[in-house]
Enzyme design. Structure first.
Site, PDB file in Angstrom:
ATOM      1  N   GLU A 207     -49.420 -12.023 -98.405  1.00 10.62           N
ATOM      2  CA  GLU A 207     -48.326 -12.788 -97.835  1.00 10.62           C
ATOM      3  C   GLU A 207     -48.468 -12.884 -96.211  1.00 10.62           C
ATOM      4  O   GLU A 207     -49.091 -12.000 -95.780  1.00 10.62           O
ATOM      5  CB  GLU A 207     -47.229 -11.794 -97.948  1.00 10.62           C
ATOM      6  CG  GLU A 207     -46.787 -11.689 -99.287  1.00 10.62           C
ATOM      7  CD  GLU A 207     -45.445 -10.950 -99.474  1.00 10.62           C
ATOM      8  OE1 GLU A 207     -45.240 -10.543-100.648  1.00 10.62           O
ATOM      9  OE2 GLU A 207     -44.837 -10.379 -98.217  1.00 10.62           O
TER      10      GLU A 207
ATOM     11  N   CYS B  53     -46.807 -13.142 -88.848  1.00 13.40           N
ATOM     12  CA  CYS B  53     -47.022 -11.879 -89.364  1.00 13.40           C
ATOM     13  C   CYS B  53     -48.100 -11.853 -90.447  1.00 13.40           C
ATOM     14  O   CYS B  53     -48.186 -12.415 -91.537  1.00 13.40           O
ATOM     15  CB  CYS B  53     -45.774 -11.444 -89.947  1.00 13.40           C
ATOM     16  SG  CYS B  53     -45.734  -9.769 -90.822  1.00 13.40           S
TER      17      CYS B  53
ATOM     18  N   CYS C 226     -52.383  -1.641-100.325  1.00 17.22           N
ATOM     19  CA  CYS C 226     -52.434  -0.612 -99.194  1.00 17.22           C
ATOM     20  C   CYS C 226     -52.680   0.905 -99.745  1.00 17.22           C
ATOM     21  O   CYS C 226     -52.291   1.071-100.817  1.00 17.22           O
ATOM     22  CB  CYS C 226     -51.288  -0.480 -98.364  1.00 17.22           C
ATOM     23  SG  CYS C 226     -51.467   0.506 -96.931  1.00 17.22           S
TER      24      CYS C 226
ATOM     25  N   CYS D 276     -46.728   4.637 -98.668  1.00 17.71           N
ATOM     26  CA  CYS D 276     -45.457   4.926 -98.412  1.00 17.71           C
ATOM     27  C   CYS D 276     -44.298   4.927 -99.311  1.00 17.71           C
ATOM     28  O   CYS D 276     -44.397   3.764-100.184  1.00 17.71           O
ATOM     29  CB  CYS D 276     -45.086   4.220 -97.087  1.00 17.71           C
ATOM     30  SG  CYS D 276     -46.306   4.222 -95.664  1.00 17.71           S
TER      31      CYS D 276
ATOM     32  N   CYS E  54     -42.141   1.498 -99.466  1.00 18.57           N
ATOM     33  CA  CYS E  54     -42.916   0.273 -99.145  1.00 18.57           C
ATOM     34  C   CYS E  54     -43.303  -0.209-100.453  1.00 18.57           C
ATOM     35  O   CYS E  54     -43.972   0.417-101.457  1.00 18.57           O
ATOM     36  CB  CYS E  54     -43.921   0.357 -98.123  1.00 18.57           C
ATOM     37  SG  CYS E  54     -44.838  -1.243 -98.104  1.00 18.57           S
TER      38      CYS E  54
ATOM     39  N   CYS F 295     -42.269  -6.783 -96.523  1.00 19.82           N
ATOM     40  CA  CYS F 295     -43.636  -7.081 -96.954  1.00 19.82           C
ATOM     41  C   CYS F 295     -43.596  -6.574 -98.425  1.00 19.82           C
ATOM     42  O   CYS F 295     -43.078  -5.591 -98.816  1.00 19.82           O
ATOM     43  CB  CYS F 295     -44.675  -6.643 -96.062  1.00 19.82           C
ATOM     44  SG  CYS F 295     -45.073  -4.766 -96.404  1.00 19.82           S
TER      45      CYS F 295
HETATM   46  N1  SAH Z   1     -49.288  -0.852 -92.577  1.00 21.18           N
HETATM   47  C1  SAH Z   1     -48.832  -1.004 -91.324  1.00 21.18           C
HETATM   48  C2  SAH Z   1     -48.175  -2.298 -91.124  1.00 21.18           C
HETATM   49  C3  SAH Z   1     -47.672  -3.277 -92.275  1.00 21.18           C
HETATM   50  S1  SAH Z   1     -46.195  -2.569 -92.958  1.00 21.18           S
HETATM   51  C4  SAH Z   1     -47.517  -0.125 -90.981  1.00 21.18           C
HETATM   52  O1  SAH Z   1     -47.061   0.371 -91.641  1.00 21.18           O
HETATM   53  O2  SAH Z   1     -47.112  -0.087 -89.743  1.00 21.18           O
HETATM   54  C5  SAH Z   1     -45.113  -3.392 -91.611  1.00 21.18           C
HETATM   55  C6  SAH Z   1     -43.910  -3.124 -91.489  1.00 21.18           C
HETATM   56  O3  SAH Z   1     -42.798  -3.275 -92.665  1.00 21.18           O
HETATM   57  C7  SAH Z   1     -43.742  -1.510 -91.367  1.00 21.18           C
HETATM   58  O4  SAH Z   1     -42.954  -1.109 -90.076  1.00 21.18           O
HETATM   59  C8  SAH Z   1     -42.867  -1.037 -92.341  1.00 21.18           C
HETATM   60  O5  SAH Z   1     -42.101  -0.083 -92.249  1.00 21.18           O
HETATM   61  C9  SAH Z   1     -41.981  -2.259 -92.988  1.00 21.18           C
HETATM   62  N2  SAH Z   1     -41.559  -2.064 -94.153  1.00 21.18           N
HETATM   63  C10 SAH Z   1     -42.108  -1.703 -95.358  1.00 21.18           C
HETATM   64  N3  SAH Z   1     -41.269  -1.658 -96.622  1.00 21.18           N
HETATM   65  C11 SAH Z   1     -40.180  -2.060 -95.821  1.00 21.18           C
HETATM   66  C12 SAH Z   1     -38.828  -2.230 -96.317  1.00 21.18           C
HETATM   67  N4  SAH Z   1     -38.793  -1.967 -97.819  1.00 21.18           N
HETATM   68  N5  SAH Z   1     -37.665  -2.656 -95.568  1.00 21.18           N
HETATM   69  C13 SAH Z   1     -38.020  -2.946 -94.552  1.00 21.18           C
HETATM   70  N6  SAH Z   1     -39.216  -2.711 -93.767  1.00 21.18           N
HETATM   71  C14 SAH Z   1     -40.023  -2.469 -94.488  1.00 21.18           C
HETATM   72 FE1  SF4 Z   2     -49.180   0.530 -96.331  1.00 23.87          FE
HETATM   73 FE2  SF4 Z   2     -46.505  -0.196 -96.562  1.00 23.87          FE
HETATM   74 FE3  SF4 Z   2     -47.148   2.025 -95.588  1.00 23.87          FE
HETATM   75 FE4  SF4 Z   2     -47.486  -0.033 -93.892  1.00 23.87          FE
HETATM   76  S1  SF4 Z   2     -45.513   0.581 -94.818  1.00 23.87           S
HETATM   77  S2  SF4 Z   2     -48.871   1.628 -94.249  1.00 23.87           S
HETATM   78  S3  SF4 Z   2     -48.268  -1.438 -95.754  1.00 23.87           S
HETATM   79  S4  SF4 Z   2     -47.614   1.306 -97.695  1.00 23.87           S
END
Ligand code: SAH
Ligand code: SF4
Length: 354
Positions: free
Chosen positions: A87, A112, A119, A123, A126, A343
């Site tokens: 994306e 973005c 990944c 997390c 995520c 994302c």
């Molecule tokens: N991996 C890197 C960059 C990509 S994630 C990182 O974690 O910083 C990009 C952003 O999307 C991060 O700040 C993450 O916290 C946010 N994100 C992921 N899942 C999300 C969700 N369900 N709702 C809102 N933001 C989310």
């Molecule tokens: Fe990876 Fe999603 Fe965690 Fe960013 S927020 S490091 S994309 S698992």
């Protein structure tokens, strides 16, 4: 599979296509003219065009899906040459300003960008993490995302944009390809996007924050902090066990940054997890002494998650506490919320349809 020319710096391209001016001409066609077909490069000798066409492509991406939100945010699902999808989001940050019909400030945009297919970090909040890790993106696939959305939106070559590496994947886990893409973006005869217009967002791999800093690319960093104590942060971001909060703060303090700028700390606000005033208090203490800016992000729920979106009242109370105690703090407006903004959510939606 043909290689993409987007992987090369101008000097590298010169080694392939002969004299340096040829590389400049081809760079011009690609990044200034947004040409994606060698046959259109009229001032390039025919034989060279045919040879290039044999071995290379320009754009390695295809638009698989495109969603436009009410606020004009556009979310792209790109298909890569091997069929994997990623994306990229085109965000309108500010509207054009007119005075008596005269344009006084152009609209401002941010792209973005994704850095990996999936990944490894895993997390718990995520959606990208749920699909696991497939592979790193190549330099060309990173460059192509910005090129393709600029082209699709007829955004002129010389109009500036910002890049945030906040799409799918952990950019610092793909630092070699990422740093090369950053350099290619910076080329004045390419897309000419300076380091200070590029922000790398990381879940906090401290050792690689140091490595990025040593490369001295002039980019900004954003730290996905999300929690103020290691216990909760490790629940949200398992890697915190290896790189804890203290190690990240130390790495941030060592990171070279433009004196006028601040390091951004992203704080994903999850209802009843980290949205209380005690956390806000600890955050103020933690970031004391750092030129920091906090960006509060509403957790965006998706089917199957146990976490909940915070209320507007709780996030505003949290913000007010930080502001009152001297910390700059913004709330990320949920751009494109009607098109599954966070994302991984467009990819997931399209896989369900398939
Ligand atoms: N991996 C890197 C960059 C990509 S994630 C990182 O974690 O910083 C990009 C952003 O999307 C991060 O700040 C993450 O916290 C946010 N994100 C992921 N899942 C999300 C969700 N369900 N709702 C809102 N933001 C989310
Ligand atoms: Fe990876 Fe999603 Fe965690 Fe960013 S927020 S490091 S994309 S698992």
């Amino acid at each position: 599979m043909k290689q993409s020319l987007f992987q090369y710096t101008k000097d590298e391209l010169a080694q392939i296509v002969g004299p340096k001016f040829r590389a400049k001409q081809i760079y011009g066609w690609m990044y200034n003219g947004f040409v994606d077909n060698f046959s259109q490069m009229q001032n390039i000798p025919k034989q060279l065009r045919l040879d290039l066409d044999d071995k290379y492509v320009i754009n390695p991406l295809k638009i698989a899906k495109k969603e436009i939100a009410h606020d004009k945010t556009i979310k792209y699902l790109f298909k890569l040459q091997d069929g994997a999808t990623i994306e990229t989001v085109w965000l309108k940050m500010k509207d054009a300003i007119y005075d008596n019909g005269k344009l006084i400030q152009e609209a401002k945009y941010t792209v973005c960008v994704s850095s990996q297919v999936g990944c490894k970090v895993g997390c718990s909040f995520c959606l990208t993490a749920k699909g696991g890790f497939t592979r790193d993106l190549s330099t060309a696939e990173i460059v192509a995302q910005v090129w393709a959305v600029k082209k699709d939106n007829n955004h002129p070559h010389n109009r500036k944009i910002n890049i945030v590496y906040m799409g799918m994947g952990e950019p610092l886990d793909n630092l070699d390809n990422l740093s090369k893409a950053i350099q290619i973006f910076k080329d004045e005869e390419g897309l000419a996007i300076s380091g200070k217009r590029q922000t790398v967002s990381t879940s906090g791999i401290s050792s690689k924050i140091d490595r990025l800093g040593k490369m001295d690319l002039g980019v900004h960093i954003a730290i996905s902090l999300h929690a103020v104590d290691d216990e909760l942060r490790s629940e949200l971001i398992p890697m915190n066990k290896a790189y804890n909060i203290a190690s990240i703060i130390d790495a941030v303090k060592r990171f070279p940054i433009d004196a006028r700028k601040r390091v951004m700390f992203e704080y994903l606000v999850i209802a009843n997890k980290n949205d209380d005033i005690v956390s806000a208090k600890k955050l103020v203490k933690l970031l004391g002494g750092i030129k920091a800016k906090v960006n509060l992000i509403y957790f965006n729920p998706y089917p199957g998650t146990n976490y909940e979106r915070p209320t507007k009242e709780s996030i505003i109370t949290f913000q007010n506490y930080l502001l009152k105690h001297g910390l700059l703090c913004t709330i990320r407006d949920s751009k494109g919320i009607d098109i599954s903004a966070a994302c991984g959510q467009l990819k997931s939606a399209s896989e369900k349809e398939a």
